[in-house]
Write a protein that holds these residues in place. Structure first.
Motif, PDB file in Angstrom:
ATOM      1  N   GLU A   1       0.697  -1.337  -0.058  1.00 25.63           N
ATOM      2  CA  GLU A   1      -0.083  -0.041   0.255  1.00 25.63           C
ATOM      3  C   GLU A   1       0.829   1.288   0.137  1.00 25.63           C
ATOM      4  OE1 GLU A   1      -0.972   1.016   4.653  1.00 25.63           O
ATOM      5  OE2 GLU A   1      -2.222  -0.462   3.775  1.00 25.63           O
ATOM      6  N   ASN A   2       0.376   2.255  -0.559  1.00 25.82           N
ATOM      7  CA  ASN A   2       1.216   3.644  -0.650  1.00 25.82           C
ATOM      8  C   ASN A   2       1.207   4.230   0.648  1.00 25.82           C
ATOM      9  OD1 ASN A   2      -1.254   5.068  -0.852  1.00 25.82           O
ATOM     10  ND2 ASN A   2      -0.931   5.299  -3.160  1.00 25.82           N
ATOM     11  N   ARG A   3       1.764   5.488   0.434  1.00 26.68           N
ATOM     12  CA  ARG A   3       1.819   6.372   1.893  1.00 26.68           C
ATOM     13  C   ARG A   3       0.508   6.743   2.295  1.00 26.68           C
ATOM     14  NH1 ARG A   3       7.186   9.904   0.844  1.00 26.68           N
ATOM     15  NH2 ARG A   3       6.438  10.758   3.087  1.00 26.68           N
ATOM     16  N   GLU A   4      -0.479   6.759   1.294  1.00 26.14           N
ATOM     17  CA  GLU A   4      -1.859   7.365   1.571  1.00 26.14           C
ATOM     18  C   GLU A   4      -2.879   5.971   1.676  1.00 26.14           C
ATOM     19  OE1 GLU A   4       0.012   8.639  -1.285  1.00 26.14           O
ATOM     20  OE2 GLU A   4       0.601  10.137  -0.012  1.00 26.14           O
ATOM     21  N   GLY A   5      -2.176   4.985   2.171  1.00 27.61           N
ATOM     22  CA  GLY A   5      -3.051   3.963   2.645  1.00 27.61           C
ATOM     23  C   GLY A   5      -3.839   3.264   1.105  1.00 27.61           C
ATOM     24  N   GLU A   6      -3.454   3.508   0.103  1.00 31.15           N
ATOM     25  CA  GLU A   6      -4.219   3.065  -0.910  1.00 31.15           C
ATOM     26  C   GLU A   6      -3.472   1.922  -1.679  1.00 31.15           C
ATOM     27  OE1 GLU A   6      -4.286   6.449  -3.491  1.00 31.15           O
ATOM     28  OE2 GLU A   6      -6.154   7.211  -2.718  1.00 31.15           O
ATOM     29  N   THR A   7      -4.001   0.731  -2.322  1.00 34.60           N
ATOM     30  CA  THR A   7      -3.407  -0.338  -2.804  1.00 34.60           C
ATOM     31  C   THR A   7      -3.442  -0.264  -4.404  1.00 34.60           C
ATOM     32  OG1 THR A   7      -5.468  -1.506  -2.580  1.00 34.60           O
ATOM     33  CG2 THR A   7      -3.697  -1.874  -0.912  1.00 34.60           C
ATOM     34  N   HIS A   8      -3.302   0.674  -4.904  1.00 35.46           N
ATOM     35  CA  HIS A   8      -3.383   1.102  -6.287  1.00 35.46           C
ATOM     36  C   HIS A   8      -2.340   2.091  -6.807  1.00 35.46           C
ATOM     37  CE1 HIS A   8      -6.607   3.710  -5.259  1.00 35.46           C
ATOM     38  NE2 HIS A   8      -6.083   4.695  -6.264  1.00 35.46           N
ATOM     39  N   TYR A   9      -2.168   2.135  -8.241  1.00 37.59           N
ATOM     40  CA  TYR A   9      -1.369   3.347  -8.314  1.00 37.59           C
ATOM     41  C   TYR A   9      -1.729   3.704  -9.949  1.00 37.59           C
ATOM     42  CZ  TYR A   9       1.921   0.010 -10.905  1.00 37.59           C
ATOM     43  OH  TYR A   9       2.321  -1.103 -11.771  1.00 37.59           O
ATOM     44  N   ARG A  10      -1.127   4.282 -10.871  1.00 35.18           N
ATOM     45  CA  ARG A  10      -1.521   4.712 -12.159  1.00 35.18           C
ATOM     46  C   ARG A  10      -0.387   4.986 -12.996  1.00 35.18           C
ATOM     47  NH1 ARG A  10      -6.849   6.614 -11.894  1.00 35.18           N
ATOM     48  NH2 ARG A  10      -7.830   7.060  -9.600  1.00 35.18           N
ATOM     49  N   SER A  11      -0.681   4.181 -14.323  1.00 37.54           N
ATOM     50  CA  SER A  11       0.192   4.528 -15.361  1.00 37.54           C
ATOM     51  C   SER A  11       0.002   5.968 -15.885  1.00 37.54           C
ATOM     52  CB  SER A  11      -0.232   3.404 -16.387  1.00 37.54           C
ATOM     53  OG  SER A  11       0.583   3.634 -17.718  1.00 37.54           O
ATOM     54  N   VAL A  12       1.086   6.368 -16.587  1.00 37.49           N
ATOM     55  CA  VAL A  12       1.177   7.631 -17.191  1.00 37.49           C
ATOM     56  C   VAL A  12       1.819   7.755 -18.418  1.00 37.49           C
ATOM     57  CG1 VAL A  12       0.693   9.003 -14.846  1.00 37.49           C
ATOM     58  CG2 VAL A  12       3.042   8.642 -15.846  1.00 37.49           C
ATOM     59  N   LEU A  13       1.331   8.802 -19.277  1.00 42.44           N
ATOM     60  CA  LEU A  13       1.935   9.141 -20.384  1.00 42.44           C
ATOM     61  C   LEU A  13       2.694  10.582 -19.983  1.00 42.44           C
ATOM     62  CD1 LEU A  13       0.300   8.441 -23.649  1.00 42.44           C
ATOM     63  CD2 LEU A  13       1.728   6.906 -22.358  1.00 42.44           C
ATOM     64  N   ILE A  14       4.044  10.707 -20.204  1.00 39.00           N
ATOM     65  CA  ILE A  14       4.793  11.990 -19.970  1.00 39.00           C
ATOM     66  C   ILE A  14       5.461  12.577 -21.419  1.00 39.00           C
ATOM     67  CG2 ILE A  14       5.306  11.418 -17.646  1.00 39.00           C
ATOM     68  CD1 ILE A  14       8.196  10.505 -18.336  1.00 39.00           C
ATOM     69  N   THR A  15       5.450  13.775 -21.359  1.00 36.13           N
ATOM     70  CA  THR A  15       6.416  14.553 -22.400  1.00 36.13           C
ATOM     71  C   THR A  15       6.867  15.589 -21.803  1.00 36.13           C
ATOM     72  OG1 THR A  15       5.982  15.712 -24.550  1.00 36.13           O
ATOM     73  CG2 THR A  15       4.433  16.201 -22.921  1.00 36.13           C
ATOM     74  N   GLN A  16       7.892  16.240 -22.720  1.00 30.99           N
ATOM     75  CA  GLN A  16       8.665  17.320 -22.036  1.00 30.99           C
ATOM     76  C   GLN A  16       7.916  18.589 -21.654  1.00 30.99           C
ATOM     77  OE1 GLN A  16      11.720  19.288 -24.633  1.00 30.99           O
ATOM     78  NE2 GLN A  16      13.184  18.411 -23.038  1.00 30.99           N
ATOM     79  N   ALA A  17       8.168  19.035 -20.713  1.00 31.87           N
ATOM     80  CA  ALA A  17       7.095  20.183 -20.041  1.00 31.87           C
ATOM     81  C   ALA A  17       6.814  21.091 -21.248  1.00 31.87           C
ATOM     82  CB  ALA A  17       7.827  20.946 -18.883  1.00 31.87           C
ATOM     83  N   ASN A  18       7.776  21.721 -21.900  1.00 29.91           N
ATOM     84  CA  ASN A  18       7.468  22.644 -22.804  1.00 29.91           C
ATOM     85  C   ASN A  18       7.203  22.132 -24.304  1.00 29.91           C
ATOM     86  OD1 ASN A  18       7.357  24.821 -20.848  1.00 29.91           O
ATOM     87  ND2 ASN A  18       9.671  24.755 -20.895  1.00 29.91           N
ATOM     88  N   SER A  19       7.037  20.768 -24.472  1.00 29.98           N
ATOM     89  CA  SER A  19       6.964  20.351 -25.700  1.00 29.98           C
ATOM     90  C   SER A  19       5.770  20.732 -26.632  1.00 29.98           C
ATOM     91  CB  SER A  19       6.890  18.745 -25.800  1.00 29.98           C
ATOM     92  OG  SER A  19       5.622  18.420 -25.203  1.00 29.98           O
ATOM     93  N   GLY A  20       4.586  21.215 -25.983  1.00 33.46           N
ATOM     94  CA  GLY A  20       3.363  21.407 -26.674  1.00 33.46           C
ATOM     95  C   GLY A  20       2.430  20.075 -27.040  1.00 33.46           C
ATOM     96  N   ILE A  21       3.149  18.854 -26.815  1.00 36.70           N
ATOM     97  CA  ILE A  21       2.547  17.770 -27.177  1.00 36.70           C
ATOM     98  C   ILE A  21       1.324  17.417 -26.419  1.00 36.70           C
ATOM     99  CG2 ILE A  21       2.961  15.405 -27.771  1.00 36.70           C
ATOM    100  CD1 ILE A  21       5.820  15.957 -28.196  1.00 36.70           C
ATOM    101  N   THR A  22       0.225  17.193 -27.002  1.00 38.15           N
ATOM    102  CA  THR A  22      -1.132  16.636 -26.351  1.00 38.15           C
ATOM    103  C   THR A  22      -1.468  15.379 -26.473  1.00 38.15           C
ATOM    104  OG1 THR A  22      -2.521  17.139 -28.109  1.00 38.15           O
ATOM    105  CG2 THR A  22      -1.872  19.190 -26.603  1.00 38.15           C
ATOM    106  N   LEU A  23      -2.207  14.870 -25.611  1.00 36.16           N
ATOM    107  CA  LEU A  23      -2.610  13.539 -25.805  1.00 36.16           C
ATOM    108  C   LEU A  23      -3.310  13.476 -27.232  1.00 36.16           C
ATOM    109  CD1 LEU A  23      -3.077  10.591 -24.828  1.00 36.16           C
ATOM    110  CD2 LEU A  23      -5.297  11.336 -23.880  1.00 36.16           C
ATOM    111  N   GLU A  24      -4.122  14.177 -27.829  1.00 33.10           N
ATOM    112  CA  GLU A  24      -4.491  14.150 -29.048  1.00 33.10           C
ATOM    113  C   GLU A  24      -3.295  14.127 -30.153  1.00 33.10           C
ATOM    114  OE1 GLU A  24      -5.358  16.415 -26.873  1.00 33.10           O
ATOM    115  OE2 GLU A  24      -7.441  15.770 -26.422  1.00 33.10           O
ATOM    116  N   ASP A  25      -2.578  14.714 -29.680  1.00 30.76           N
ATOM    117  CA  ASP A  25      -1.195  14.558 -30.974  1.00 30.76           C
ATOM    118  C   ASP A  25      -0.702  13.280 -30.896  1.00 30.76           C
ATOM    119  OD1 ASP A  25      -1.246  17.171 -31.288  1.00 30.76           O
ATOM    120  OD2 ASP A  25       0.277  17.852 -29.954  1.00 30.76           O
TER     121      ASP A  25
END
Length: 328
Positions: free
Chosen positions: A113-137
């Motif tokens: 369990e995580n530090r908040e007592g939850e037993t799940h987490y999440r997958s994410v997609l990441i890009t460079q902060a200033n890339s301008g890339i969106t999920l739609e792209d």
């Protein structure tokens, strides 16, 4: 097919496994009080060892066992070396833990369990902060962007994006992106921050480690998608470990975190503690696998294959739904 990238990466990992098994021999489990505890680190071994070593030292002191902490390079090696008996206990994310129950003569004794007592987490997609890339792209494909996929058997790095994002849109990553590079979460985070890939998979826990170890890189990362909740990692034990030894290990994890010193160790790992669990807690991962298999079957057009995949998905989905209905 949706899983072709994952399968190619898995095959590549298997080549390293063969060499490792040949070098190490068939089994290291001759002394029942000697346990090899394996971890695939979220960060480099150099960064992870100081975080895991205090936990293993406490495990040794509490159980009286002789425990070796071993770090492995990928999930294929982790599952295969456990199957060969060279590893008796391991920390694994949910998908390789499921692999271990199928192929490595192993079972689940607890979940994180995580530090908040939850037993799940999440997958994410990441890009460079200033890339301008969106999920739609990203979803527009066109082979314009480079993409960092996760380890072939990573729950959050590969399975979750396929099950929840690309699969439902009938997108095959190898056909969508200009280039697909499989890597671990740390490598993907740094590659995005440094502009070496346009978009990559990661997870919210991995980003916490990036923020702590490399705040400059973290500041250059932006999340553009997150998955539904996925089950947290597991503690997995081989079935041929002495039952009394297994019970000592299980008891340690399920009671760990009562003292300030133990809380400090858990904080370093970004954990809140451990909960009792068995293999049934992996049913949501089975459902994710089944959904990817069903989408691949539909792409094939083979009606017999589609019917079989649909039946498997329906059975697992009903089980997951029933379990969710009885939860408080």
């Amino acid at each position: 097919m949706i899983g072709s990238i994952a399968r190619r990466a898995l095959l590549a990992g298997a080549l390293g496994v063969t060499a490792l098994l040949t070098a190490c021999g068939d089994s290291e489990a001759e002394d029942p009080n000697r346990i090899v505890f394996a971890v695939l680190p979220a960060e480099s071994q150099a960064a992870s060892e100081p975080l895991w070593a205090p936990l293993i030292e406490d495990l040794e002191a509490e159980t009286g066992l002789d425990i070796e902490l071993r770090f492995v390079p990928n999930y294929t090696v982790l599952v295969e070396t456990m199957r060969a008996g060279q590893i008796q206990v391991a920390w694994m994310s949910a998908l390789p833990a499921l692999d271990a129950t199928r192929r490595s003569n192993a079972h689940i004794i607890g979940r994180i369990e995580n530090r908040e007592g939850e037993t799940h987490y999440r997958s994410v997609l990441i890009t460079q902060a200033n890339s301008g890339i969106t999920l739609e792209d990203v979803m527009a494909c066109g082979q314009r962007l480079s993409f960092g996929m996760g380890d072939a058997r990573s729950t959050s790095g590969t399975l979750a994006p396929l099950a929840f994002l690309f699969g439902p849109a009938e997108i095959e990553p190898s056909e969508c992106f200009r280039e697909v590079r499989p890597a671990n979460h740390q490598a993907n985070a740094l590659a995005v921050a440094n502009g070496q890939v346009d978009v990559a998979t990661n997870n919210d826990v991995g980003l916490l480690f990036t923020e702590r170890q490399n705040p400059r890189a973290f500041a250059n990362i932006r999340v553009i998608w997150e998955s539904p909740p996925i089950p947290e990692s597991a503690i997995v034990v081989r079935n041929d470990v002495d039952p009394a030894v297994t019970e000592r290990i299980r008891s340690f994890f399920l009671t760990y975190g009562d003292t300030p010193q133990e809380r400090e160790v858990l904080d370093g790992l970004e954990y809140g503690g451990f909960q009792a669990a068995d293999d049934s807690y992996l049913d949501p991962v089975r459902e994710m696998e089944a959904s990817v298999d069903l989408m691949e079957a539909r792409r094939s057009g083979d009606q017999t294959r589609i019917a079989a995949a649909q039946a498997t998905f329906d059975e697992i989905h009903a089980r997951v739904t029933a379990a969710q209905e009885v939860q408080p």
